[in-house]
Motif scaffolding. Structure first.
Motif, short mmCIF file in Angstrom:
data_model
loop_
_atom_site.label_atom_id
_atom_site.label_comp_id
_atom_site.label_asym_id
_atom_site.label_seq_id
_atom_site.Cartn_x
_atom_site.Cartn_y
_atom_site.Cartn_z
N PHE A 175 11.34 0.62 -45.49
CA PHE A 175 11.00 2.04 -45.52
C PHE A 175 10.72 2.61 -44.13
O PHE A 175 10.27 3.74 -44.02
CB PHE A 175 9.76 2.24 -46.41
N THR A 176 11.01 1.84 -43.12
CA THR A 176 10.83 2.34 -41.74
C THR A 176 12.07 3.09 -41.26
O THR A 176 12.03 3.74 -40.22
CB THR A 176 10.55 1.18 -40.79
N GLN A 177 13.12 2.96 -41.98
CA GLN A 177 14.36 3.62 -41.57
C GLN A 177 14.25 5.14 -41.81
O GLN A 177 13.55 5.58 -42.72
CB GLN A 177 15.55 3.07 -42.36
N ARG A 178 14.93 5.87 -40.95
CA ARG A 178 14.97 7.33 -41.11
C ARG A 178 16.43 7.79 -40.97
O ARG A 178 17.19 7.26 -40.15
CB ARG A 178 14.10 8.05 -40.06
N MET A 179 16.73 8.78 -41.77
CA MET A 179 18.09 9.36 -41.73
C MET A 179 18.14 10.41 -40.63
O MET A 179 17.33 11.35 -40.63
CB MET A 179 18.42 10.00 -43.08
N PRO A 180 19.07 10.30 -39.66
CA PRO A 180 19.15 11.32 -38.61
C PRO A 180 19.57 12.67 -39.20
O PRO A 180 20.45 12.74 -40.06
CB PRO A 180 20.21 10.77 -37.66
N VAL A 181 18.92 13.73 -38.74
CA VAL A 181 19.19 15.08 -39.24
C VAL A 181 19.70 15.93 -38.08
O VAL A 181 19.01 16.08 -37.07
CB VAL A 181 17.94 15.71 -39.87
N HIS A 182 20.91 16.48 -38.23
CA HIS A 182 21.51 17.30 -37.17
C HIS A 182 21.92 18.69 -37.67
O HIS A 182 22.68 19.39 -37.00
CB HIS A 182 22.74 16.60 -36.60
N ARG A 183 21.41 19.08 -38.81
CA ARG A 183 21.82 20.37 -39.38
C ARG A 183 20.65 21.00 -40.13
O ARG A 183 19.72 20.30 -40.54
CB ARG A 183 23.03 20.20 -40.31
N ASP A 184 20.73 22.34 -40.30
CA ASP A 184 19.63 23.07 -40.92
C ASP A 184 19.99 23.65 -42.28
O ASP A 184 19.24 24.48 -42.81
CB ASP A 184 19.18 24.22 -39.99
N ASP A 185 21.12 23.26 -42.85
CA ASP A 185 21.51 23.81 -44.15
C ASP A 185 20.87 23.01 -45.27
O ASP A 185 19.92 22.24 -45.06
CB ASP A 185 23.04 23.82 -44.27
N ILE A 187 21.94 20.48 -46.97
CA ILE A 187 22.04 19.03 -46.78
C ILE A 187 21.01 18.55 -45.78
O ILE A 187 20.35 17.50 -45.97
CB ILE A 187 23.47 18.65 -46.33
N GLY A 188 20.80 19.28 -44.69
CA GLY A 188 19.78 18.91 -43.71
C GLY A 188 18.39 18.93 -44.32
O GLY A 188 17.56 18.04 -44.04
N GLN A 189 18.13 19.93 -45.16
CA GLN A 189 16.83 20.00 -45.82
C GLN A 189 16.64 18.80 -46.77
O GLN A 189 15.53 18.24 -46.88
CB GLN A 189 16.70 21.31 -46.60
N THR A 190 17.70 18.39 -47.44
CA THR A 190 17.62 17.22 -48.32
C THR A 190 17.32 15.96 -47.53
O THR A 190 16.49 15.12 -47.94
CB THR A 190 18.94 17.06 -49.10
N LEU A 191 17.96 15.80 -46.39
CA LEU A 191 17.72 14.62 -45.55
C LEU A 191 16.28 14.60 -45.05
O LEU A 191 15.64 13.53 -45.01
CB LEU A 191 18.70 14.61 -44.38
N ARG A 192 15.76 15.75 -44.66
CA ARG A 192 14.36 15.80 -44.20
C ARG A 192 13.41 15.43 -45.35
O ARG A 192 12.37 14.77 -45.14
CB ARG A 192 14.04 17.19 -43.67
N ALA A 193 13.73 15.89 -46.57
CA ALA A 193 12.88 15.55 -47.72
C ALA A 193 12.88 14.05 -47.99
O ALA A 193 11.83 13.45 -48.29
CB ALA A 193 13.38 16.32 -48.95
N ILE A 194 14.05 13.43 -47.85
CA ILE A 194 14.13 11.98 -48.05
C ILE A 194 13.36 11.25 -46.96
O ILE A 194 12.63 10.27 -47.23
CB ILE A 194 15.61 11.53 -48.08
N ASN A 195 13.50 11.72 -45.72
CA ASN A 195 12.73 11.11 -44.63
C ASN A 195 11.23 11.26 -44.87
O ASN A 195 10.43 10.35 -44.60
CB ASN A 195 13.11 11.73 -43.29
N GLY A 196 10.80 12.42 -45.41
CA GLY A 196 9.39 12.61 -45.73
C GLY A 196 8.93 11.67 -46.83
O GLY A 196 7.81 11.13 -46.79
N LEU A 197 9.80 11.46 -47.82
CA LEU A 197 9.47 10.53 -48.90
C LEU A 197 9.33 9.11 -48.36
O LEU A 197 8.39 8.37 -48.75
CB LEU A 197 10.56 10.59 -49.98
N LEU A 198 10.23 8.73 -47.46
CA LEU A 198 10.13 7.39 -46.86
C LEU A 198 8.87 7.25 -46.04
O LEU A 198 8.22 6.18 -46.01
CB LEU A 198 11.38 7.13 -45.99
N GLU A 199 8.48 8.29 -45.33
CA GLU A 199 7.25 8.28 -44.53
C GLU A 199 6.05 8.05 -45.45
O GLU A 199 5.15 7.24 -45.15
CB GLU A 199 7.11 9.58 -43.77
N THR A 200 6.04 8.73 -46.59
CA THR A 200 4.92 8.59 -47.54
C THR A 200 4.88 7.16 -48.13
O THR A 200 3.80 6.55 -48.23
CB THR A 200 5.07 9.61 -48.66
N LEU A 201 6.02 6.62 -48.48
CA LEU A 201 6.10 5.27 -49.01
C LEU A 201 5.66 4.23 -47.98
O LEU A 201 4.93 3.27 -48.31
CB LEU A 201 7.52 4.96 -49.48
#
Length: 206
Positions: A175-185, A187-201
């Protein structure tokens, strides 16, 4: 011309001045209509969009030169008939109607030729326009296909990367892995949400 011939004969044969005057009036109307048609033919021959040949210009000039004196003679027919000089009117009528008939027949043939050439030119323009429309349509289809390809790739590529990322986390529980985010649409918001979920876990497991 047939109508003019009939009216001219009526002017010679009518027994009363009133009927001869009526025939003369009909002749003036027919003559004016003929002159309008001649003017339209000259306009067509002088149209830059449909250039005429020297032979056509010569034929029109010869017809105009011949028709003018023929009409002048027919005018004399009616003038003599209206004045009651019937024998003189008959002489003029017999001498000029044949010449007028020939020249008008030549004009009719020339007009038919011009109409045929004009119709052929219009048909060629229509064919060219259809070809141009077909080329433009193909170009539009190709452009739309190219745009659709780039749009699809811009969506499918990050989704495939996200799928591989989630599968990797699920297989290693890293759970230390993070998905790189390079966009603000979205899909980018979804990737940030997944990264936030991983941070919480990750924090909950520490």
């Amino acid at each position: 011309v047939q109508e003019i011939r009939v009216v001219a004969r009526e002017a010679v044969l009518q027994p009363t001045p009133e009927k001869r005057a009526a025939a003369s009036e009909r002749y003036r109307t027919l003559k004016a209509s003929f002159e309008e048609r001649m003017a339209a033919l000259e306009k067509a021959l002088n149209n830059p969009a449909y250039p005429s040949t020297p032979q056509e210009q010569t034929a029109l000039k010869e017809a105009r030169d011949a028709v003018a004196p023929a009409f002048a003679a027919i005018d004399q027919v009616f003038a003599a008939a209206l004045a009651g000089r019937i024998d003189e009117a008959r002489v003029h009528l017999a001498g000029k109607m044949a010449a007028l008939q020939k020249e008008v027949s030549d004009l009719a043939a020339l007009e038919q030729k011009l109409n045929t050439e004009k119709n052929a030119e219009i048909a060629a323009n229509i064919r060219r326009a259809r070809v141009q429309q077909g080329v433009l349509l193909c170009a539009e289809i190709a452009l739309c296909t190219l745009i659709a390809f780039f749009i699809t790739r811009s969506i499918a590529t990050p989704l495939r990367a996200l799928q591989a990322f989630v599968q990797d986390i699920g297989s290693r529980y890293d759970f230390t892995q993070r998905m790189p985010v390079h966009r603000d649409d979205e899909i980018g918001q979804t990737l940030r949400a997944i990264n936030g979920l991983l941070e919480t876990l990750q924090q909950s497991l520490q």
